[in-house]
Scaffold this motif. Sequence first.
Motif, short mmCIF file in Angstrom:
data_model
loop_
_atom_site.label_atom_id
_atom_site.label_comp_id
_atom_site.label_asym_id
_atom_site.label_seq_id
_atom_site.Cartn_x
_atom_site.Cartn_y
_atom_site.Cartn_z
N CYS A 168 18.61 -8.15 -43.05
CA CYS A 168 18.31 -8.35 -41.62
C CYS A 168 17.94 -7.06 -40.92
O CYS A 168 16.98 -7.02 -40.13
N LEU A 169 18.70 -5.99 -41.19
CA LEU A 169 18.37 -4.72 -40.55
C LEU A 169 17.05 -4.15 -41.05
O LEU A 169 16.37 -3.41 -40.33
N ASN A 170 16.68 -4.48 -42.27
CA ASN A 170 15.36 -4.06 -42.74
C ASN A 170 14.26 -4.70 -41.88
O ASN A 170 13.27 -4.05 -41.53
N LEU A 171 14.46 -5.98 -41.56
CA LEU A 171 13.51 -6.65 -40.68
C LEU A 171 13.54 -6.06 -39.27
O LEU A 171 12.49 -5.80 -38.66
N ILE A 172 14.74 -5.81 -38.75
CA ILE A 172 14.87 -5.32 -37.37
C ILE A 172 14.32 -3.90 -37.24
O ILE A 172 13.53 -3.59 -36.33
N TYR A 173 14.76 -3.00 -38.14
CA TYR A 173 14.40 -1.58 -38.00
C TYR A 173 12.97 -1.28 -38.41
O TYR A 173 12.35 -0.37 -37.85
N ASN A 174 12.44 -2.01 -39.38
CA ASN A 174 11.11 -1.68 -39.90
C ASN A 174 10.00 -2.57 -39.38
O ASN A 174 8.83 -2.27 -39.59
N THR A 175 10.35 -3.67 -38.70
CA THR A 175 9.32 -4.58 -38.19
C THR A 175 9.46 -4.82 -36.70
O THR A 175 8.53 -4.58 -35.92
N VAL A 176 10.65 -5.30 -36.29
CA VAL A 176 10.81 -5.74 -34.90
C VAL A 176 10.79 -4.55 -33.94
O VAL A 176 9.99 -4.53 -32.98
N ILE A 177 11.65 -3.58 -34.15
CA ILE A 177 11.74 -2.44 -33.22
C ILE A 177 10.43 -1.65 -33.15
O ILE A 177 9.98 -1.31 -32.05
N PRO A 178 9.78 -1.30 -34.30
CA PRO A 178 8.49 -0.61 -34.18
C PRO A 178 7.43 -1.39 -33.41
O PRO A 178 6.59 -0.80 -32.73
N LYS A 179 7.46 -2.74 -33.53
CA LYS A 179 6.50 -3.53 -32.77
C LYS A 179 6.81 -3.52 -31.27
O LYS A 179 5.90 -3.58 -30.43
N LEU A 180 8.10 -3.43 -30.94
CA LEU A 180 8.48 -3.43 -29.52
C LEU A 180 8.22 -2.09 -28.85
O LEU A 180 7.73 -2.03 -27.71
N PHE A 181 8.53 -1.00 -29.54
CA PHE A 181 8.51 0.31 -28.90
C PHE A 181 7.58 1.32 -29.57
O PHE A 181 7.49 2.46 -29.12
N GLY A 182 6.92 0.91 -30.66
CA GLY A 182 6.01 1.84 -31.31
C GLY A 182 6.74 2.98 -31.98
O GLY A 182 7.89 2.85 -32.42
N PRO A 183 6.13 4.16 -32.04
CA PRO A 183 6.75 5.29 -32.75
C PRO A 183 7.75 6.09 -31.92
O PRO A 183 8.20 7.15 -32.37
N SER A 184 8.09 5.63 -30.72
CA SER A 184 9.01 6.38 -29.86
C SER A 184 10.41 6.40 -30.47
O SER A 184 11.10 5.36 -30.53
N VAL A 185 10.86 7.57 -30.90
CA VAL A 185 12.17 7.69 -31.54
C VAL A 185 13.29 7.41 -30.55
O VAL A 185 14.26 6.70 -30.86
N ILE A 186 13.18 7.93 -29.34
CA ILE A 186 14.24 7.77 -28.34
C ILE A 186 14.43 6.30 -27.99
O ILE A 186 15.56 5.78 -27.95
N LYS A 187 13.34 5.58 -27.75
CA LYS A 187 13.45 4.15 -27.41
C LYS A 187 14.02 3.35 -28.57
O LYS A 187 14.84 2.44 -28.37
N ASN A 188 13.59 3.67 -29.78
CA ASN A 188 14.10 2.95 -30.94
C ASN A 188 15.60 3.15 -31.10
O ASN A 188 16.35 2.20 -31.37
N VAL A 189 16.07 4.39 -30.93
CA VAL A 189 17.50 4.68 -31.10
C VAL A 189 18.31 4.03 -29.99
O VAL A 189 19.37 3.43 -30.24
N LEU A 190 17.85 4.12 -28.75
CA LEU A 190 18.59 3.54 -27.63
C LEU A 190 18.70 2.02 -27.77
O LEU A 190 19.77 1.43 -27.54
#
Length: 278
Positions: A168-190
């Motif tokens: 599940c986290l593979n889907l969330i971290y590698n697909t869902v979050i990058p689609k929502l926030f792009g390459p922004s590290v700060i947004k992804n971590v928050l």
Amino acid sequence: MTSFSMQQLFLLSFLFAPSLASINLPKHVSVRELPRRRMTSSFSKTTVKRTPLSGASSNARGRHSTAAAFIDPSSMAAAVGSFYQTSPYLSSFLTCAVKGIAADLVAQKQSASKQQKELEATTTTIATTEPQDESSMQRGGAAVISSSIDMKRMLAFLLYSGIYQGMCLNLIYNTVIPKLFGPSVIKNVLFSMFVVSPFLTLPIAYLFKALVFSHSPVAALQQYWSDIRHENLLKIYWTIWIPVQTVAFALVPQHLRISFIAAISFLWMIIFSSISSK
């Protein structure tokens, strides 16, 4: 002594002349050099017989080089990297499941050792403060905490680690979050730390445990809230995972991100297993 006339000598030379002519000697070779030539030819034959030995040694070297290539670390690393890249969900499940079992096993051993020391200390205190008769002293000795492994608890962490933390986290971290926030590290971590973790990652862990132990989901969520209030669960979680998530989103390749998180989460799973089992 037998004497030959000139006519007899001539006749003998005529008879043996064909056989002498059949010996094909070079013009510059005399009859005295024949033994030396024979020795030279025998040495050349010996040299020819030894020639296959060099071929055998080269074959041996070839086999050694093939074996060295078979265990080449770079080839193994490439194969592992290819497996993680071509089978992301299977590799994530296997990595996180093994990690969850190992972490819970360490946590159970630590918990049993701690309980055993506390029991021995309590027994020693009772023995020094209360008088005992001779029979009780002979029967005495601290009780031993069972060191058997809680298989249901281990199963809970296997399922939680493999299914959720891996797939599940593979889907969330590698697909869902990058689609929502792009390459922004700060947004992804928050988003991961303050939305995914407190409202999805941690509650699911308690629900998996409740499922294995046949507890109600309501009781599981109540324990989760209690651990947040009394065991500083979220504070400990954020202290460990905010730096780790920052490195994961900023530096780690996408197909190795879950494996990196799994390696770091070995320590977290030991802490979490100890907190959630109280």
